[in-house]
Structure formats: structure tokens, C-alpha cells
Design a protein around this motif. Structure first.
Motif, PDB file in Angstrom:
ATOM      1  N   ARG A 221       0.822  -1.216   0.000  1.00 56.10           N
ATOM      2  CA  ARG A 221       0.000   0.000   0.000  1.00 56.10           C
ATOM      3  C   ARG A 221       0.852   1.259   0.000  1.00 56.10           C
ATOM      4  NH1 ARG A 221      -3.177  -3.132   3.563  1.00 56.10           N
ATOM      5  NH2 ARG A 221      -2.230  -2.166   5.389  1.00 56.10           N
ATOM      6  N   VAL A 222       1.927   1.268   0.775  1.00 55.27           N
ATOM      7  CA  VAL A 222       2.721   2.485   0.856  1.00 55.27           C
ATOM      8  C   VAL A 222       3.496   2.720  -0.439  1.00 55.27           C
ATOM      9  CG1 VAL A 222       4.876   1.554   1.854  1.00 55.27           C
ATOM     10  CG2 VAL A 222       4.113   3.830   2.469  1.00 55.27           C
ATOM     11  N   SER A 224       2.405   2.005  -3.325  1.00 52.15           N
ATOM     12  CA  SER A 224       1.464   2.423  -4.363  1.00 52.15           C
ATOM     13  C   SER A 224       1.212   3.926  -4.335  1.00 52.15           C
ATOM     14  CB  SER A 224       0.133   1.670  -4.191  1.00 52.15           C
ATOM     15  OG  SER A 224      -0.518   2.066  -2.983  1.00 52.15           O
ATOM     16  N   ASN A 225       1.715   4.614  -3.314  1.00 51.54           N
ATOM     17  CA  ASN A 225       1.544   6.068  -3.198  1.00 51.54           C
ATOM     18  C   ASN A 225       2.722   6.767  -3.872  1.00 51.54           C
ATOM     19  OD1 ASN A 225       1.351   8.752  -2.409  1.00 51.54           O
ATOM     20  ND2 ASN A 225       0.678   8.272  -0.332  1.00 51.54           N
ATOM     21  N   GLN A 227       3.618   9.728  -3.957  1.00 48.38           N
ATOM     22  CA  GLN A 227       4.195  10.825  -3.182  1.00 48.38           C
ATOM     23  C   GLN A 227       5.381  10.379  -2.323  1.00 48.38           C
ATOM     24  OE1 GLN A 227       3.415  14.165  -3.113  1.00 48.38           O
ATOM     25  NE2 GLN A 227       2.177  13.709  -4.925  1.00 48.38           N
ATOM     26  N   ARG A 229       6.859   6.999  -2.702  1.00 47.41           N
ATOM     27  CA  ARG A 229       7.454   5.760  -3.201  1.00 47.41           C
ATOM     28  C   ARG A 229       8.981   5.818  -3.213  1.00 47.41           C
ATOM     29  NH1 ARG A 229       5.155   5.136  -8.568  1.00 47.41           N
ATOM     30  NH2 ARG A 229       3.281   4.490  -7.447  1.00 47.41           N
ATOM     31  N   ARG A 347       4.943  14.400   3.215  1.00 44.91           N
ATOM     32  CA  ARG A 347       4.287  14.143   1.938  1.00 44.91           C
ATOM     33  C   ARG A 347       2.884  13.577   2.087  1.00 44.91           C
ATOM     34  NH1 ARG A 347       7.549  13.457  -2.558  1.00 44.91           N
ATOM     35  NH2 ARG A 347       9.291  14.909  -2.470  1.00 44.91           N
ATOM     36  N   LEU A 348       2.464  13.264   3.282  1.00 48.44           N
ATOM     37  CA  LEU A 348       1.203  12.561   3.481  1.00 48.44           C
ATOM     38  C   LEU A 348       0.185  13.446   4.169  1.00 48.44           C
ATOM     39  CD1 LEU A 348       2.725   9.238   4.794  1.00 48.44           C
ATOM     40  CD2 LEU A 348       1.706   9.572   2.556  1.00 48.44           C
ATOM     41  N   ASP A 349      -1.093  13.184   3.873  1.00 49.70           N
ATOM     42  CA  ASP A 349      -2.126  13.876   4.630  1.00 49.70           C
ATOM     43  C   ASP A 349      -2.294  13.186   5.977  1.00 49.70           C
ATOM     44  OD1 ASP A 349      -3.673  11.568   4.212  1.00 49.70           O
ATOM     45  OD2 ASP A 349      -4.583  12.402   2.404  1.00 49.70           O
ATOM     46  N   GLY A 352      -3.181   9.377   6.268  1.00 50.88           N
ATOM     47  CA  GLY A 352      -2.236   8.353   5.844  1.00 50.88           C
ATOM     48  C   GLY A 352      -1.022   8.224   6.727  1.00 50.88           C
ATOM     49  N   ALA A 356       1.474   4.664   6.974  1.00 52.89           N
ATOM     50  CA  ALA A 356       2.744   4.814   6.262  1.00 52.89           C
ATOM     51  C   ALA A 356       3.935   4.798   7.207  1.00 52.89           C
ATOM     52  CB  ALA A 356       2.738   6.118   5.461  1.00 52.89           C
TER      53      ALA A 356
END
Length: 418
Positions: A221-222, A224-225, A227, A229, A347-349, A352, A356
Motif C-alpha cells: 500500500r505504501v 502504491s503512493n 508521493q 514511493r 508528503r502525506l495527509d 495516511g 505509512a
């Protein structure tokens, strides 16, 4: 109602300290403890990495169990597992296997050592559960202060482990493992005798689905992001390289310089002191002054420099060069690890963050498993210095990933920190 009595914090602190102390006592002494069974880098690397893969596989389940059944029984079970794993390791390295004809060849003691490391690794979820205890007993405004105990315990563990390990190994090389077992037993007694349950029944959650407990699913899952990767790949490769060459570090000291346990553990003591000073007091002001991007790249430069110095040391200058090199390595690692985590977080909201950042711990464990066996294989097949040269190459790739993440990312991330 929050249970904030001192015994609760004491039990959490001792549990966190035990989590680091056992590993920091045993790890620098592995080549000496294995000397009667094997001297090759592959076995050492696999043994060093086995703890990490067990921790990687079981930490999500342990966290879920503590949410479902409470903190106290989970911590007690994990600490009991630590006692069992360390005790089995201590018994195995203390037996004179050469006097037992049926144990010839070293297969049985090596199997027991791997079993001990796996048991200890499976029990390695104590840190996360002890952190949950601190969260349970702290109000939101005091949570950061409570979590400061985690850093203090880890810092003390990285300092006291090599210090006591080297001191006790001067008496008998197996004595430090028995001391680690004794401390884990003391930890278990404190948990059973003093730790209350801090997670009330009304706050407990059902166990998640099996696929949600699969650590590989979280990593998928992480990655696939887009922002994060590149930064997550950099995080994984950093720990693969770093834990790779550090896994064979003491074996290299032993075979290249004929160092005994005292000098080898002193090198790790230097690492513990420098890393604790950097992450405990310097990282905040440095981030405010230079920003996470610059500090990450600078830290990688320090790690590469330290990694370069070690294979250049000679018999005449080994202590001076090696202690300088490991101090530089510790400085670099103390900068890279928190700054790279912060870059991912930026980089994450908000939604997430938890998943992450939890995945980063999984990436660290996975890198800590894959790196040591690869380094051990290179040590045996390509030469004693090859893990350091290969580590430099991989760290160069990490720097490229981080720099590329800066160019492709949100430019105001860095500008805010300047």
C-alpha cells in the motif's frame, strides 16, 4: 481515567530498555559467541538477520493483540519470550558441544541459536506495546513528554549494552548473554508484579482481518503512493546497506585486526553515545537551521565517509581510524533516520500518517533481514572488504533517490525548513 502511577511508567521504561539492551549486548559479540561453531560470514549474517525477519512478521499481530486483549498480557507474553530466547541462546553458547559426539558438526547448536534468535524476534513487539502503555496513561498534551521515555530508554540501551557486554566479556564471553537473560527476567517480574492493565475493555477493538495483519500488504500500500514511493525505497535500501555492513563489522575487526570483544564492543559504545547525542539533543536545532532534505543528504555523506574509512584502516592505526569511522557512521545515521521519516510524513495527509509510518518500521526490519545475509555472502565470496564497498554503492543509490524525491516533490517542503 488514566493510570499514571509511577510503577506503570517504570514498567514501560524497563520494557523498552530491555528491548534494546538484549540486542545491543548480544549483537557485537556474535562472532566471538559463534567461534566454536562457525567463522563464515553467511551464517553470521543469517543469524543477525533472523531476529529482524521474525520481528517484521509478528509485530503487526502483537499490536493487534494488545488492542484486543489488553497491554498487560501481551507485554508479559513478549517479555517471557525474550527470557526464553535469550536463555536458550545463553545455554547453547555455554555448552561444550565438542565433548558430545552426537552433536559433532555444529548443526544442533546452530539450529538452537537460530531458534533462540527467532523466539527473541517474535517477542520483539514489546517496544510498540510499551509505547501504547505510555499513550494510554498520558493526556494528549503530555504525550510527547511521555514518548520521550522511548528515546531515553533506547539511547541508554545502545550505550549500556556494549559497555556492560565488553566489561563482562573480559571475564567470560558468554557472561553478557546470561546478564541479558537476567535483566529480561527482572523485566518479567516487574511486569507481572507492578504493571496494571491500561487499556480498558470498553476501548478494545476486534482483531483485524488476516490480510490486514500481513506486513507485506502494508508495504504494498505504501509503495502504491507516488508521493512517498521514492523516499520509502530510499529508507529500505539505507537500512539494507547499513545493517548489512554492520552485521559483519565485528567479524572484520576480529579477523583483520585480531581484536577481542573489548575493542569490538567499544566501537559500538561509540556508536551509541554519538547517536544518542545527535538524536536526543542536536537533531531539533539542526532541522530548524538546515531542513530535513539537506540533513538527509549530509547524513548519507557521513555514512559513506565512515564506510569508506573502515576498510582503509591498517593494523598500525586501526583503533584510531575505526573509532573515528564509527563515530562518523553514527552521526550520519542519527541524521538520516529521523529526517527521512519526517520527509515521508510531510508528503502525506493526516489520514495516511499512521499506516505509512508504521510501514517504515516494516521496511527497516525487512532491510535489516535482507542486508546481513547478503553482506555475509559477499564477505565469504568477494573478500573481507567487499561489504563496505557494496554498501557505499547502495548508499550512493539512496542519495540519488532522496535527491530525486526533492526535485519531483513539493518544493515548499524544503523552503519551510530553511
Amino acid at each position: 481515567m488514566r493510570l499514571s502511577r509511577p510503577s506503570t511508567s517504570l514498567c514501560a521504561f524497563v520494557t523498552l530498555l530491555n528491548d534494546r539492551l538484549g540486542e545491543s549486548i548480544v549483537f557485537p559479540l556474535l562472532p566471538y559467541l559463534l567461534a566454536s561453531f562457525t567463522s563464515n560470514g553467511r551464517t553470521l549474517g543469517l543469524l543477525a538477520g533472523s531476529y529482524a525477519i521474525a520481528q517484521f512478521a509478528f509485530t503487526p499481530l502483537i499490536g493487534a493483540l494488545s488492542d484486543r486483549y489488553g497491554r498487560r498480557p501481551v507485554i508479559a507474553a513478549c517479555v517471557a519470550g525474550s527470557v526464553l530466547g535469550l536463555g536458550l541462546f545463553a545455554i547453547t553458547v555455554s555448552i561444550n558441544w565438542h565433548a558430545l559426539p552426537w552433536a559433532a558438526g555444529g548443526t544442533i547448536p546452530l539450529a538452537l541459536l537460530f531458534g533462540a534468535r527467532l523466539i527473541d524476534g517474535v517477542s520483539g513487539g514489546t517496544a510498540a506495546t510499551a509505547g501504547a502503555v505510555l499513550a494510554d496513561i498520558s493526556s494528549p498534551e503530555n504525550r510527547a513528554k511521555a514518548f520521550g521515555l522511548i528515546g531515553v530508554a533506547f539511547g541508554l540501551g545502545f550505550i549500556l549494552g556494549p559497555a556492560f557486554g565488553g566489561l563482562l566479556a573480559g571475564i567470560n564471553v558468554t557472561l553478557p548473554v546470561w546478564a541479558a537473560t537476567g535483566f529480561a527476567l527482572l523485566n518479567l517480574g516487574l511486569v507481572l508484579g507492578l504493571l496494571p492493565e491500561t487499556h480498558p475493555p470498553e476501548a478494545r477493538r476486534a482483531l483485524p482481518r488476516k490480510r490486514d495483519l500481513n506486513p507485506l500488504s502494508a508495504l504494498q500500500r505504501v509503495f502504491s503512493n507516488p508521493q512517498v514511493r521514492r523516499l520509502c525505497a530510499a529508507f529500505f535500501l539505507f537500512f539494507l546497506a547499513f545493517n548489512g555492513f554492520t552485521a559483519v563489522l565485528v567479524l572484520y575487526f576480529k579477523q583483520a585486526f585480531n581484536w577481542g570483544p573489548g575493542l569490538a564492543t567499544t566501537a559500538f559504545l561509540v556508536v551509541g553515545v554519538v547517536a544518542t547525542v545527535v538524536q536526543g539533543g542536536l537533531i531539533g536545532p539542526l532541522v530548524q537551521r538546515f531542513g530535513e532534505w539537506r540533513l538527509t543528504l549530509a547524513g548519507l555523506g557521513f555514512v559513506i565517509a565512515g564506510c569508506l574509512l573502515i576498510p582503509l584502516a591498517t593494523l598500525d592505526n586501526a583503533p584510531r581510524v575505526v573509532f573515528s569511522a564509527v563515530a562518523i557512521l553514527a552521526l550520519g545515521t542519527g541524521l538520516v533516520t529521523p529526517c527521512l521519516r519526517a520527509l515521508v510524513s510531510r508528503r502525506l495527509d493526516t489520514d495516511g500518517q499512521g499506516a505509512a509510518l508504521g510501514s517504515l518500521q516494516g521496511l527497516q526490519s525487512l532491510g535489516s533481514f535482507i542486508g546481513p545475509p547478503l553482506a555475509g555472502l559477499a564477505y565469504d565470496l568477494l573478500g573481507q572488504r567487499s561489504p563496505f564497498w557494496l554498501g557505499i554503492v547502495v548508499l550512493g543509490g539512496v542519495a540519488v533517490l532522496v535527491a530525486g524525491g526533492l526535485n519531483s516533490g513539493n518544493q515548499n517542503t524544503e523552503s519551510r525548513a530553511i
